[in-house]
Design a protein around this motif. Structure first.
Motif, PDB file in Angstrom:
ATOM      1  N   VAL A 135     -11.463  -3.383  34.548  1.00 34.38           N
ATOM      2  CA  VAL A 135     -10.609  -4.567  34.648  1.00 34.38           C
ATOM      3  C   VAL A 135     -11.298  -5.787  34.045  1.00 34.38           C
ATOM      4  O   VAL A 135     -10.663  -6.601  33.361  1.00 34.38           O
ATOM      5  CB  VAL A 135     -10.213  -4.819  36.110  1.00 34.38           C
ATOM      6  N   THR A 136     -12.597  -5.913  34.280  1.00 33.51           N
ATOM      7  CA  THR A 136     -13.349  -7.040  33.703  1.00 33.51           C
ATOM      8  C   THR A 136     -13.289  -7.007  32.183  1.00 33.51           C
ATOM      9  O   THR A 136     -12.992  -8.023  31.530  1.00 33.51           O
ATOM     10  CB  THR A 136     -14.808  -7.003  34.170  1.00 33.51           C
ATOM     11  N   GLU A 137     -13.543  -5.842  31.589  1.00 36.13           N
ATOM     12  CA  GLU A 137     -13.500  -5.729  30.132  1.00 36.13           C
ATOM     13  C   GLU A 137     -12.079  -5.929  29.605  1.00 36.13           C
ATOM     14  O   GLU A 137     -11.872  -6.547  28.560  1.00 36.13           O
ATOM     15  CB  GLU A 137     -14.026  -4.359  29.701  1.00 36.13           C
ATOM     16  N   LEU A 138     -11.101  -5.428  30.345  1.00 34.99           N
ATOM     17  CA  LEU A 138      -9.708  -5.589  29.946  1.00 34.99           C
ATOM     18  C   LEU A 138      -9.341  -7.074  29.861  1.00 34.99           C
ATOM     19  O   LEU A 138      -8.721  -7.533  28.885  1.00 34.99           O
ATOM     20  CB  LEU A 138      -8.810  -4.873  30.964  1.00 34.99           C
ATOM     21  N   GLU A 139      -9.744  -7.848  30.871  1.00 33.26           N
ATOM     22  CA  GLU A 139      -9.419  -9.275  30.874  1.00 33.26           C
ATOM     23  C   GLU A 139     -10.159 -10.014  29.764  1.00 33.26           C
ATOM     24  O   GLU A 139      -9.612 -10.941  29.150  1.00 33.26           O
ATOM     25  CB  GLU A 139      -9.753  -9.867  32.243  1.00 33.26           C
ATOM     26  N   ARG A 151      -8.277  -9.213  26.521  1.00 31.01           N
ATOM     27  CA  ARG A 151      -7.010  -9.943  26.466  1.00 31.01           C
ATOM     28  C   ARG A 151      -7.260 -11.425  26.194  1.00 31.01           C
ATOM     29  O   ARG A 151      -6.537 -12.063  25.425  1.00 31.01           O
ATOM     30  CB  ARG A 151      -6.255  -9.767  27.771  1.00 31.01           C
ATOM     31  N   GLY A 152      -8.287 -11.984  26.847  1.00 32.68           N
ATOM     32  CA  GLY A 152      -8.607 -13.386  26.632  1.00 32.68           C
ATOM     33  C   GLY A 152      -9.008 -13.679  25.203  1.00 32.68           C
ATOM     34  O   GLY A 152      -8.765 -14.770  24.687  1.00 32.68           O
ATOM     35  N   GLY A 153      -9.615 -12.693  24.539  1.00 32.00           N
ATOM     36  CA  GLY A 153     -10.025 -12.854  23.155  1.00 32.00           C
ATOM     37  C   GLY A 153      -8.982 -12.399  22.157  1.00 32.00           C
ATOM     38  O   GLY A 153      -9.255 -12.360  20.950  1.00 32.00           O
ATOM     39  N   GLN A 213      -7.803  -9.424  21.753  1.00 28.69           N
ATOM     40  CA  GLN A 213      -8.109  -8.105  21.203  1.00 28.69           C
ATOM     41  C   GLN A 213      -7.230  -7.042  21.852  1.00 28.69           C
ATOM     42  O   GLN A 213      -6.774  -7.198  22.993  1.00 28.69           O
ATOM     43  CB  GLN A 213      -9.585  -7.759  21.447  1.00 28.69           C
ATOM     44  N   PRO A 214      -6.986  -5.933  21.148  1.00 30.30           N
ATOM     45  CA  PRO A 214      -6.174  -4.853  21.745  1.00 30.30           C
ATOM     46  C   PRO A 214      -6.884  -4.250  22.954  1.00 30.30           C
ATOM     47  O   PRO A 214      -8.110  -4.107  22.962  1.00 30.30           O
ATOM     48  CB  PRO A 214      -6.051  -3.837  20.607  1.00 30.30           C
ATOM     49  N   ALA A 215      -6.093  -3.917  23.966  1.00 33.30           N
ATOM     50  CA  ALA A 215      -6.697  -3.401  25.206  1.00 33.30           C
ATOM     51  C   ALA A 215      -5.882  -2.255  25.797  1.00 33.30           C
ATOM     52  O   ALA A 215      -5.979  -1.978  26.993  1.00 33.30           O
ATOM     53  CB  ALA A 215      -6.825  -4.533  26.219  1.00 33.30           C
ATOM     54  N   THR A 216      -5.087  -1.572  24.966  1.00 32.75           N
ATOM     55  CA  THR A 216      -4.210  -0.516  25.476  1.00 32.75           C
ATOM     56  C   THR A 216      -4.991   0.607  26.142  1.00 32.75           C
ATOM     57  O   THR A 216      -4.635   1.086  27.225  1.00 32.75           O
ATOM     58  CB  THR A 216      -3.349   0.059  24.336  1.00 32.75           C
ATOM     59  N   ALA A 217      -6.087   1.026  25.511  1.00 34.38           N
ATOM     60  CA  ALA A 217      -6.881   2.125  26.067  1.00 34.38           C
ATOM     61  C   ALA A 217      -7.457   1.750  27.429  1.00 34.38           C
ATOM     62  O   ALA A 217      -7.490   2.573  28.358  1.00 34.38           O
ATOM     63  CB  ALA A 217      -7.996   2.495  25.096  1.00 34.38           C
TER      64      ALA A 217
END
Length: 899
Positions: free
Chosen positions: A519-523, A526-528, A530-534
């Motif tokens: 979740v930390t990396e996902l946020e 998203r904040g940057g 960048q794609p985060a589908t995976a």
């Protein structure tokens, strides 16, 4: 769960292998067809091509049969029928009666799965005439499976008797496994659970010994169904999870497993998940053109009925009835027609007569659907009561009441409800109350066997009708003691049960840590931009794995403690007053306990309260936003004040002659769980503590008071403006507090510090989750700290302050609550202060500092919060918005507390 389920997982085919004299490649493909169908298909294609080039009709027949059997396992039924017809034709050209019989035996399976049981039966009977010895025994097993599909259980069981000894003597593990699995299903249909489990455990043992991966999945799934019928929900979920792992390794998504899982989820009233799973089963069967599609539709109808989606419930049941009729499955037609009638009775009650429902109950009983027949009898009795036909109602309800001594817990509870209704109709109100109490004990004892809080909470739906009838009888009698007692029996039992603290589980701990990192990396991504589908898919996978693993833990034995008598409750209230709100038929009532006396009040409809609750968050959002224009802020404040007056006029002003200006212990109902009580004029400056149940408050109030010199931990989470300032200010008020900030404010340090702490104050972002309240969380340095993390605490902190948005807001399931607050209260936290609405970031520090200062001065938590909120109200603006949403939960008032 229905007595007969999707039995297609028991219908699979195996080849003869090398003993038939066929060269090794086709035989190997056939052997692998039910063990590794994808690999078998590759081998069979090669073997079939080679056989045609060589003109070897026998090898061609075996290759085509391998392709057909593999296609069955992979749910390509049209392809299976095509390949198996070609196998029969090739075997005839080869002049081998043995190969013809074997091919027809496999073709019979495909036709049965394809929804053509009559043709399947003709094929298997023809196949038996071509076979002898072990092959004939295998045909008998196949015949049994087809008979089971046709609802001819007695003949199916008889067909297995001569087959099993032959298979055992021949050492044919695959077919013996299949025979045992099918016989387990037959025992399950007859409710012979011990015999079913014995056969399925034996089948699993054979699978392990002979490395039979796919048959093992079938047996695990069937064993899960046995556990589900016994009410052993955690064990059933564990078997279903194992089955899914085995299917996944084979690249298979099995509709029958979806049906079984949806049925189990429905049994514990996880209706949203059950709906999604039932819909997935319908889609899977539609794409595979399988005969069990109407069963999935029928299950979808049942789930939709529970959800109140009556149009879907009626249409799905009607379609299922038509499809069952086309398949000649008369027993299932009766069930589908009854499901449609149940939906119609809810949707258009004037179009359904007690006689129609009574005839449906009789048809269900004749077809062997005893549990559903009971429900139909209860409905017929209710309709007769509503229409003044007491004699007929007595007959129906008496018949329904016969089932109260045996069967699943929810069925026995419904039978006791029928008995209570009958006794009430006969004027035996005391007997009706005793029947309701018996039904509640059954449900509560079953609920206690569940470990997961969400399962316990959702299971409370089974208590609802029993407790509501008890409340109704007490209201008719004007009995405040009875209304209080029955209301308590219907609420917050999940919070009162012995808390689940699962054994050390490295996999679970690892998944929770992985979820935080994901979740930390996902946020960050998203904040940057960048794609985060995976990462999102990984989050979903981890959450499901954690949820499913937690649900397999078992609970304690015995039901929750019953509500304390009013006299005991009054002794611990001292000068305070208790108000327990009770909703029945959209009308709100209240039981007050003040000055040692209990009184009953009828307050009126909830319409105005519910309407204003929808506007309240918007007004507070505006007040909490520093960028709101002054005119808009003034308008929002007017909305807040108007809502407070509306709430006050219904909830407290009518009680003023009784409760006066006493401190209050409030037990809300339904939507009132998220009410910010401080905005009510009658609550201005008044100590108020809110609790899910009077019983929970009583248990906490009896514990020794918190030692003010005990350990204190203060946490400042990341990304929250003012969190560090607030944490420093709060920590400065205590001697030797543990202050966790920056990287030290992570899950490991917070868990260790909170374990058994006297006071824990957390200033952090909060994220409530309505889709799954168990993943509601506080944001720590390494990611979300969820309800699951809190429930793993070996000892909860005694007093907790959550200065984080919405963390006091609970997800309401009937009269149960789920979320961060219920997790802490159920784990032993006595008092919790948290906001039930959004609060402005960075503006809670003055309120929290004032709250802790008053605690240190000797005020109770409810007194300290009320005083701090009164000061903030005078400040206005953001200070008002920050203070308004906080609520004191749990035992914020104790005996002897004063204003």
């Amino acid at each position: 769960m229905s007595p007969l389920r999707d039995t297609t997982k028991a219908i699979y085919d195996c080849g003869l292998g090398k003993e038939a004299g066929i060269e090794s490649s086709p035989a190997e493909a056939l052997r692998l067809a039910t063990v590794d169908p994808a690999r078998a298909r590759v081998l069979a294609v090669r073997a079939e091509s080679a056989a045609r080039r060589a003109g070897d009709r026998a090898a061609e027949s075996v290759s085509q049969r391998a392709l057909g059997v593999a296609a069955m396992q992979l749910r390509d039924l049209d392809g299976a029928v095509t390949h198996l017809r070609r196998s029969v034709a090739a075997a005839r050209r080869a002049g081998s009666a043995q190969l013809v019989g074997e091919a027809r035996m496999s073709l019979a399976s495909a036709l049965a799965l394809r929804g053509l049981p009559a043709r399947a039966f003709r094929e298997i009977e023809a196949a038996r005439r071509e076979l002898d010895g072990v092959s004939a025994a295998r045909a008998l097993v196949q015949r049994s499976a087809i008979l089971l599909e046709m609802g001819r259980e007695d003949e199916a069981l008889e067909s297995l008797r001569p087959a099993l000894p032959v298979l055992r003597r021949a050492g044919d593990a695959q077919w013996e496994t299949r025979a045992l699995s099918n016989r387990g299903l037959l025992h399950l249909a007859r409710r012979s659970f011990a015999a079913a489990e014995q056969d399925l455990v034996a089948a699993l043992r054979l699978c392990a010994e002979h490395n039979l991966e796919l048959p093992r999945a079938y047996a695990e799934q069937n064993l899960g169904c046995v556990k589900a019928y016994r009410g052993e929900v955690p064990a059933a979920l564990e078997h279903f999870d194992r089955a899914e792992e085995h299917y996944h390794r084979q690249g298979m998504r099995v509709g029958s497993l979806l049906v079984d899982r949806a049925s189990l989820l429905l049994s514990v009233r996880l209706v949203d998940e059950a709906r999604a799973t039932a819909e997935a089963a319908v889609r899977a069967y539609e794409s595979q053109k399988r005969m069990h599609l109407p069963e999935a539709r029928l299950l979808l109808s049942t789930v939709a009925l529970v959800q109140g989606d009556l149009a879907t419930a009626e249409s799905a049941a009607a379609q299922a009835a038509r499809e069952f009729a086309r398949l000649g499955r008369r027993n299932w037609v009766a069930l589908a027609r009854d499901a449609r009638l149940q939906a119609l009775a809810r949707r258009h009650p004037e179009r359904v007569t007690p006689g129609q429902v009574r005839r449906s109950a009789e048809a269900l009983a004749q077809a062997g659907w005893t549990v559903q027949a009971l429900a139909a009898r209860v409905l017929a009795g209710r309709l007769s009561l509503e229409r003044g036909r007491l004699a007929q109602a007595r007959t129906d309800l008496a018949l329904a009441g016969r089932a109260r001594a045996a069967g699943p817990a929810d069925s026995r509870a419904r039978a006791w409800l029928a008995e209570a209704m009958l006794r009430r109709a006969d004027g035996n109100r005391y007997g009706a109350r005793r029947a309701l109490a018996a039904g509640l004990r059954i449900v509560e004892e079953h609920q206690a066997t569940l470990g997961a809080t969400e399962l316990r909470a959702h299971m409370s739906a089974h208590r609802g009708a029993l407790a509501r009838l008890g409340v109704r009888i007490a209201l008719e009698d004007g009995d405040p003691h009875g209304v209080y007692a029955w209301s308590e029996r219907g609420r917050a039992i999940a919070t009162l049960l012995h808390p689940l603290r699962p054994p050390a589980d490295p996999q679970l701990a690892g998944d929770l840590a992985d979820l935080r990192a994901t979740v930390t990396e996902l946020e960050e991504r998203r904040g940057g931009g960048q794609p985060a589908t995976a990462l999102l898919h990984r989050q979903i996978t981890l959450e499901r794995r954690i949820r499913d693993r937690w649900r397999t833990f078992t609970g304690s034995s015995g039901a929750a403690t019953g509500p304390p008598p009013i006299a005991q409750l009054a002794a611990y209230l001292g000068e305070a007053a208790l108000v327990e709100y009770v909703q029945l038929d959209d009308v709100l009532h209240a039981v007050t306990v003040a000055g040692g006396q209990a009184r009953l009040h009828t307050l009126g409809p909830l319409t105005a309260v519910l309407h204003n609750l929808t506007h309240l968050p918007f007004a507070l959002h505006r007040l909490a936003d520093a960028r709101t224009a002054p005119a808009n802020a003034a308008a929002a404040r007017l909305v807040l004040e108007r809502a407070g007056r509306v709430f006050d006029d219904l909830l407290l002003r009518p009680l003023a002659p009784v409760v006066g200006d006493r401190p209050l212990v409030v037990v809300p109902t339904g939507a009132l769980q998220s009410l910010p009580w401080s905005i009510l004029p009658s609550c201005a400056g008044r100590p108020v503590t809110v609790t899910p149940s009077a019983t929970l408050w009583f248990q906490s109030a009896r514990r020794p008071a918190v030692d003010p010199a005990g350990s204190v931990v203060v946490v400042a989470g990341p990304g929250l403006p003012g969190a560090r300032t607030e944490a420093d200010a709060v920590a400065a008020l205590y001697d030797a507090p543990l202050l966790l900030t920056n990287g030290a404010a992570d899950a490991a340090h917070v868990t260790a510090a909170m374990r058994g702490a006297t006071m824990a104050h957390v200033a952090a972002h909060g994220q409530p989750r309505s889709d799954n309240p168990q993943f509601s969380s506080l944001r720590l340095a390494d990611g979300p700290y969820t309800v699951y993390d809190l429930e793993m605490l070996s000892e909860a902190p005694r007093h907790v302050v959550l200065a984080a948005c919405d963390t006091g807001r609970s997800h309401v399931v009937g009269e149960e609550v789920l979320g961060l607050t219920s997790a802490l209260l159920s784990q032993g936290t006595e008092t919790l202060v948290a906001p039930v609405v959004p609060v402005p970031d960075g503006e809670t520090a003055p309120l929290m500092q004032a709250y802790h200062a008053r605690l240190r001065a000797g005020n109770s938590p409810a007194e300290a919060l009320a005083s701090a909120q009164e000061h903030s109200r005078a400040e206005g603006g953001l200070q008002l918005a920050a203070a308004a949403g906080f609520v004191c939960l749990g035992a914020g008032l104790r005996a002897g507390s004063s204003r």
